[in-house]
Design an enzyme around this catalytic site. Structure first.
Site, PDB file in Angstrom:
ATOM      1  N   ASN A 120      18.901  52.632  23.583  1.00  0.00           N
ATOM      2  CA  ASN A 120      20.319  52.906  23.308  1.00  0.00           C
ATOM      3  C   ASN A 120      20.610  52.741  21.832  1.00  0.00           C
ATOM      4  O   ASN A 120      19.987  51.941  21.139  1.00  0.00           O
ATOM      5  CB  ASN A 120      21.225  51.999  24.165  1.00  0.00           C
ATOM      6  CG  ASN A 120      21.590  50.712  23.452  1.00  0.00           C
ATOM      7  OD1 ASN A 120      22.524  50.679  22.642  1.00  0.00           O
ATOM      8  ND2 ASN A 120      20.828  49.655  23.710  1.00  0.00           N
ATOM      9  N   PHE A 124      28.032  49.494  19.171  1.00  0.00           N
ATOM     10  CA  PHE A 124      29.259  48.714  19.393  1.00  0.00           C
ATOM     11  C   PHE A 124      30.468  49.598  19.695  1.00  0.00           C
ATOM     12  O   PHE A 124      31.513  49.497  19.037  1.00  0.00           O
ATOM     13  CB  PHE A 124      29.599  47.824  18.191  1.00  0.00           C
ATOM     14  CG  PHE A 124      28.662  46.692  17.916  1.00  0.00           C
ATOM     15  CD1 PHE A 124      27.707  46.296  18.844  1.00  0.00           C
ATOM     16  CD2 PHE A 124      28.741  45.998  16.717  1.00  0.00           C
ATOM     17  CE1 PHE A 124      26.845  45.234  18.579  1.00  0.00           C
ATOM     18  CE2 PHE A 124      27.890  44.935  16.448  1.00  0.00           C
ATOM     19  CZ  PHE A 124      26.947  44.554  17.368  1.00  0.00           C
ATOM     20  N   SER A 184      21.929  43.368  16.763  1.00  0.00           N
ATOM     21  CA  SER A 184      21.948  44.748  17.258  1.00  0.00           C
ATOM     22  C   SER A 184      21.310  45.642  16.207  1.00  0.00           C
ATOM     23  O   SER A 184      21.633  45.547  15.026  1.00  0.00           O
ATOM     24  CB  SER A 184      23.379  45.212  17.513  1.00  0.00           C
ATOM     25  OG  SER A 184      23.352  46.619  17.716  1.00  0.00           O
ATOM     26  N   ASN A 186      21.808  48.767  15.995  1.00  0.00           N
ATOM     27  CA  ASN A 186      22.567  50.022  15.938  1.00  0.00           C
ATOM     28  C   ASN A 186      23.797  49.989  15.052  1.00  0.00           C
ATOM     29  O   ASN A 186      24.580  50.938  15.048  1.00  0.00           O
ATOM     30  CB  ASN A 186      22.953  50.434  17.363  1.00  0.00           C
ATOM     31  CG  ASN A 186      21.731  50.591  18.246  1.00  0.00           C
ATOM     32  OD1 ASN A 186      20.752  51.198  17.822  1.00  0.00           O
ATOM     33  ND2 ASN A 186      21.769  50.029  19.436  1.00  0.00           N
ATOM     34  N   THR A 187      24.003  48.895  14.345  1.00  0.00           N
ATOM     35  CA  THR A 187      25.064  48.832  13.337  1.00  0.00           C
ATOM     36  C   THR A 187      24.358  48.616  12.011  1.00  0.00           C
ATOM     37  O   THR A 187      23.592  47.655  11.869  1.00  0.00           O
ATOM     38  CB  THR A 187      26.036  47.666  13.641  1.00  0.00           C
ATOM     39  OG1 THR A 187      26.706  47.969  14.868  1.00  0.00           O
ATOM     40  CG2 THR A 187      27.062  47.484  12.538  1.00  0.00           C
ATOM     41  N   LYS A 226      22.489  35.164  18.668  1.00  0.00           N
ATOM     42  CA  LYS A 226      21.572  36.091  19.361  1.00  0.00           C
ATOM     43  C   LYS A 226      20.683  36.793  18.341  1.00  0.00           C
ATOM     44  O   LYS A 226      21.187  37.434  17.416  1.00  0.00           O
ATOM     45  CB  LYS A 226      22.366  37.121  20.174  1.00  0.00           C
ATOM     46  CG  LYS A 226      21.456  38.038  20.992  1.00  0.00           C
ATOM     47  CD  LYS A 226      22.211  38.754  22.066  1.00  0.00           C
ATOM     48  CE  LYS A 226      21.318  39.703  22.827  1.00  0.00           C
ATOM     49  NZ  LYS A 226      22.035  40.428  23.866  1.00  0.00           N
ATOM     50  N   ASN A 255      17.560  40.407  21.539  1.00  0.00           N
ATOM     51  CA  ASN A 255      18.212  41.711  21.640  1.00  0.00           C
ATOM     52  C   ASN A 255      17.127  42.788  21.867  1.00  0.00           C
ATOM     53  O   ASN A 255      15.969  42.458  22.109  1.00  0.00           O
ATOM     54  CB  ASN A 255      18.996  41.970  20.338  1.00  0.00           C
ATOM     55  CG  ASN A 255      20.281  42.740  20.600  1.00  0.00           C
ATOM     56  OD1 ASN A 255      20.251  43.756  21.302  1.00  0.00           O
ATOM     57  ND2 ASN A 255      21.386  42.269  20.078  1.00  0.00           N
TER      58      ASN A 255
HETATM   59  C1  LIG Z   1      22.803  50.046  26.875  1.00  0.00           C
HETATM   60  C2  LIG Z   1      22.665  48.690  26.261  1.00  0.00           C
HETATM   61  C3  LIG Z   1      23.725  48.170  25.503  1.00  0.00           C
HETATM   62  C4  LIG Z   1      23.610  46.911  24.912  1.00  0.00           C
HETATM   63  N1  LIG Z   1      24.655  46.409  24.202  1.00  0.00           N
HETATM   64  C5  LIG Z   1      24.571  45.165  23.675  1.00  0.00           C
HETATM   65  C6  LIG Z   1      25.655  44.593  22.987  1.00  0.00           C
HETATM   66  O1  LIG Z   1      26.726  45.179  22.872  1.00  0.00           O
HETATM   67  N2  LIG Z   1      25.495  43.347  22.451  1.00  0.00           N
HETATM   68  C7  LIG Z   1      24.332  42.636  22.575  1.00  0.00           C
HETATM   69  O2  LIG Z   1      24.237  41.499  22.082  1.00  0.00           O
HETATM   70  N3  LIG Z   1      23.279  43.150  23.256  1.00  0.00           N
HETATM   71  C8  LIG Z   1      23.377  44.377  23.794  1.00  0.00           C
HETATM   72  N4  LIG Z   1      22.314  44.892  24.494  1.00  0.00           N
HETATM   73  C9  LIG Z   1      21.073  44.105  24.583  1.00  0.00           C
HETATM   74  C10 LIG Z   1      20.981  43.311  25.886  1.00  0.00           C
HETATM   75  O3  LIG Z   1      21.999  42.346  25.968  1.00  0.00           O
HETATM   76  C11 LIG Z   1      19.603  42.612  25.972  1.00  0.00           C
HETATM   77  O4  LIG Z   1      19.517  41.673  24.926  1.00  0.00           O
HETATM   78  C12 LIG Z   1      18.434  43.576  25.876  1.00  0.00           C
HETATM   79  O5  LIG Z   1      18.707  44.785  26.534  1.00  0.00           O
HETATM   80  C13 LIG Z   1      17.153  42.992  26.450  1.00  0.00           C
HETATM   81  O6  LIG Z   1      17.299  42.658  27.811  1.00  0.00           O
HETATM   82  P1  LIG Z   1      16.812  43.645  29.019  1.00  0.00           P
HETATM   83  O7  LIG Z   1      15.407  44.047  28.721  1.00  0.00           O
HETATM   84  O8  LIG Z   1      16.979  42.819  30.260  1.00  0.00           O
HETATM   85  O9  LIG Z   1      17.734  44.813  28.983  1.00  0.00           O
HETATM   86  C14 LIG Z   1      22.415  46.156  25.086  1.00  0.00           C
HETATM   87  C15 LIG Z   1      21.361  46.678  25.849  1.00  0.00           C
HETATM   88  C16 LIG Z   1      21.488  47.921  26.440  1.00  0.00           C
HETATM   89  C17 LIG Z   1      20.339  48.448  27.261  1.00  0.00           C
END
Ligand SMILES: Cc1cc2nc3c(=O)[nH]c(=O)nc-3n(C[C@H](O)[C@H](O)[C@H](O)COP(=O)(O)O)c2cc1C
Length: 351
Positions: A120, A124, A184, A186-187, A226, A255
């Site tokens: 992704n 934000f 993140s 993506n910012t 984080k 993350n």
């Molecule tokens: C679509 C998507 C959006 C995410 N948005 C955020 C976010 O806004 N803030 C954040 O701290 N992590 C965000 N994450 C990261 C997740 O909180 C997590 O740290 C990461 O996906 C690893 O865990 P997982 O493998 O169980 O998905 C996002 C992950 C995904 C897949």
């Protein structure tokens, strides 16, 4: 029920199905009866009253069970009641930015089903603090809520601290803890805030502000940082030292990753953004282990990244996590994954 629903949802584009599900869960969350019915339909009802042995004490909070929802699924704080009924011990909401912003252009979310993974680059997308806080007022006050804060894309990096301070003030009254997102991918340049001096300045300012808020409200809210999985040992040790120096209460690792090694043959591997799910598992667990070696339990670790089974969750605990969170595994497997992890942990959790 989720195994029946999933093929239908996966026929839609990832973000379309995400919005459809979250809007539905948002409506469901408005009614207690609908929330219970929905949990029963997706097979989560039996987990809604966790055994007391599953509760975990960390950061001065009693988490009803150690499996939380990771940030990013409910960025609007819209569907808390329904998500909680799925069996999560607590929810981390957001990332929320001070002002509303649309995020990056679509498409910006991609499924890699062969790897049970996602990429992704949402960037934000946020309803902004005011609406977020209003939405959250509808959540059952018994739910443990972490709120993940970030900066607006338009805010230059050297003014980032101000955005985080606005975020902290805005969510303080409603948060059980506040997670500071400096990871993140993506910012633009956000991850630079993990660098020594920048992180130290940010955490110093947030700590001062937290002290003022504690004094004025009588409520002490733990701060969690984080971090990314794309850090080397020296960087992790540097971050651990700053967390200690600033008396940070918790650290969430990790993350999403920018690395593509484990999916490099996949046709979508070139998509820009953060990769999540099992291909992230090893790097995330290694980050948890490195943090734990340094912190020795002094600061609790929330282990996140690639948890798709009870075994994967156990590995995060064995590496030193006190709590875990799930995002991508929940998309692929639904609430049964939470139950599988909790069943496997039943005798060990909370120790
Ligand atoms: C679509 C998507 C959006 C995410 N948005 C955020 C976010 O806004 N803030 C954040 O701290 N992590 C965000 N994450 C990261 C997740 O909180 C997590 O740290 C990461 O996906 C690893 O865990 P997982 O493998 O169980 O998905 C996002 C992950 C995904 C897949």
């Amino acid at each position: 029920m989720y195994p029946l629903l999933r093929p239908l949802l996966f026929k839609l584009r990832p973000e379309t199905s995400h919005d459809l599900v979250m809007n539905t869960l948002g409506l469901v969350s408005k009614s207690k009866q609908l929330t219970s019915l929905c949990a029963m339909l997706v097979g989560a009802k039996s987990q809604s009253r966790p055994a007391p042995t599953q509760s975990v004490q960390a950061m001065g909070i009693t988490f009803p069970n150690p499996v939380g929802l990771a940030a990013g699924l409910d960025k609007q704080a819209n569907a808390c009641n329904a998500l909680h009924k799925m069996g999560f011990g607590w929810l981390e909401l957001g990332t929320v930015t001070p002002l509303p912003q649309p995020g990056n252009p679509k498409p910006r979310m991609f499924r890699l089903p062969e790897h049970q993974a996602l990429i992704n680059r949402l960037g934000f997308n946020s309803v902004g603090l005011t609406r977020f806080v209003n939405n959250l007022a509808r959540a059952d006050p018994e739910i443990i809520i972490g709120i993940n804060i970030g900066k607006n894309a338009a805010t230059p990096l050297n003014n980032a601290i101000e955005d985080y301070l606005i975020g902290l003030r805005g969510v303080y009254a409603q948060a059980d803890y506040v997670a500071i997102n400096v990871s993140s991918p993506n910012t633009r340049d956000l991850r630079n805030l993990q660098q020594h001096q920048a992180l130290n300045q940010l955490l110093y300012a947030l700590n001062l502000e937290r002290q003022k808020l504690t004094d004025s409200t009588g409520k002490h809210v733990p701060l969690v940082v984080k971090i990314a999985p794309d850090l080397d040992r020296r960087q992790i040790d540097g971050i651990a030292a700053i967390l200690r120096r600033n008396r940070i209460d918790g650290v969430a690792a990790t993350n999403t990753t920018l690395a593509r090694r484990s999916v490099e043959q996949h046709p979508l591997a070139h998509e820009v953004g953060g990769l999540s799910g099992p291909p992230l598992d090893d790097a995330a667990t290694a980050t948890v282990a490195a943090l734990y070696q340094n912190l020795q339990g002094e600061i609790p670790i929330i282990g996140i990244g690639g948890i798709d089974s009870a075994q994967a969750a156990l590995e995060k605990f064995q590496a030193g996590a006190k709590l875990v969170q799930i995002y991508t595994g929940f998309i692929y497997q639904g609430p049964r994954l939470i139950k599988a992890v909790l069943d496997a942990l039943a005798p060990a959790a909370g120790k």
